[in-house]
Design an enzyme around this catalytic site. Structure first.
Site, PDB file in Angstrom:
ATOM      1  N   ASP A  32       0.866  -1.169   0.000  1.00 12.54           N
ATOM      2  CA  ASP A  32       0.000   0.000   0.000  1.00 12.54           C
ATOM      3  C   ASP A  32       0.911   1.229   0.000  1.00 12.54           C
ATOM      4  O   ASP A  32       2.097   1.139   0.372  1.00 12.54           O
ATOM      5  CB  ASP A  32      -0.883  -0.022   1.248  1.00 12.54           C
ATOM      6  CG  ASP A  32      -1.730   1.228   1.398  1.00 12.54           C
ATOM      7  OD1 ASP A  32      -2.360   1.642   0.419  1.00 12.54           O
ATOM      8  OD2 ASP A  32      -1.749   1.791   2.509  1.00 12.54           O
ATOM      9  N   ASP A  34      -0.099   5.070   0.906  1.00 13.41           N
ATOM     10  CA  ASP A  34      -0.300   6.088   1.939  1.00 13.41           C
ATOM     11  C   ASP A  34      -0.159   5.502   3.337  1.00 13.41           C
ATOM     12  O   ASP A  34      -0.817   4.513   3.678  1.00 13.41           O
ATOM     13  CB  ASP A  34      -1.678   6.723   1.794  1.00 13.41           C
ATOM     14  CG  ASP A  34      -1.842   7.456   0.475  1.00 13.41           C
ATOM     15  OD1 ASP A  34      -0.857   7.561  -0.268  1.00 13.41           O
ATOM     16  OD2 ASP A  34      -2.964   7.914   0.181  1.00 13.41           O
TER      17      ASP A  34
END
Length: 286
Positions: A32, A34
């Site tokens: 991922d 963020d």
């Protein structure tokens, strides 16, 4: 529980693919973006240059800054995250794709480099050294994620793709890389690229990425929210803490210590932004 990088069980370099007539499928590492690789929200990090480029208004900047503050202090739930995505999608209607790409390219190093977690960079390097592809999987738009992934040296990208007509965004979404969609895209990519998901790794901070984490053999919750931490403990997934944002350009240079005073300044800035949003709403309602 995920096998730590570098252990014999997790090493993908213990055979010679050039001499093995039927080499085992190799694993990949799915990250991922963020709050996992970068200590910020990539979707809102470019609000200032978008404003300078005439794409958004001052009010939009304030709303996005407040949303990012709530997100970074861990107060944004799934519904708030969805509202932010919807807001950004509606804002993008009519934006020129080439202009957006140019703005991202010109401000990428200034806005993103200082926010990259040093621990994530090390992990990316270790996965590459072990022969695994690194794939960035993000709900942010591809026009933002792909340049960031290139700087990080990632091999592939799974990201949200907006509908484009005549070089402009329509506000519709062709593919939303969120929740179960992330897991589906990971499985599809694995089938296409020949990745062995049982030998693959995944990293995320959010409970919304539980399907992606559950799709691989070695899952790690990074700076997890409460729900993901509980799930990770129940599933036996690894839990990692990334705490050292560091500029890619000066990764080896000594880094300043984050003090209580610095944290206090960040909180004050968030409060001021919140007050500005409230005032803006009051004026519009009046």
């Amino acid at each position: 529980m995920g096998t730590p990088i570098g252990s014999p069980q997790g090493d993908a370099t213990d055979f010679d693919a050039s001499t093995d007539p039927d080499p085992r499928p190799r694993g990949a590492a799915f990250f991922d973006l963020d709050k996992t690789i970068i200590a910020t929200s990539s979707a809102t990090a470019f609000s200032r240059p978008f404003y300078a480029g005439g794409l958004i208004t001052g009010g939009d900047v304030l709303r996005m800054a407040y949303a990012q503050f709530v997100y970074l202090v861990g107060r944004a739930d799934a519904d708030q995250t969805e509202r932010l995505r919807a807001q950004l999608s509606s804002l993008a209607v009519g934006w020129d794709v080439a202009q957006v790409s140019q703005i991202v390219a010109e401000t990428l190093h200034e806005l993103i480099d200082p926010a990259v977690y040093a621990e994530a960079v090390v992990l990316i390097e270790e996965h590459h050294a072990a022969g695994r592809d690194v794939v960035i999987v993000s709900a942010s738009g591809a026009e933002i994620v792909e340049p960031i992934a290139a700087v990080l040296g990632a091999d592939r990208v799974i990201a949200t793709r907006m509908t484009v007509e005549d070089g402009k965004y329509t506000g519709d979404i062709d593919f939303y890389a969120y929740g179960e969609n992330k897991a589906s895209a990971v499985r599809e990519l694995a089938a296409t690229a020949g990745y062995d998901l049982a030998a693959s790794y995944a990293y995320s901070d959010s409970i919304t990425d539980a399907p992606m984490l559950g799709a691989v053999g070695h899952a790690f919750a990074v700076n997890p929210d409460r729900a993901l931490r509980r799930l990770a403990l129940s599933k036996g997934w690894g839990v990692l803490t990334f705490s050292r944002p560091i500029s890619l350009r000066s990764r080896l240079a000594p880094q300043p210590v984050i003090t209580v005073g610095a944290v206090s300044v960040a909180v004050v800035v968030g409060v001021l932004v919140w007050r500005a949003v409230v005032k803006l709403r009051s004026r519009r309602s009046g």
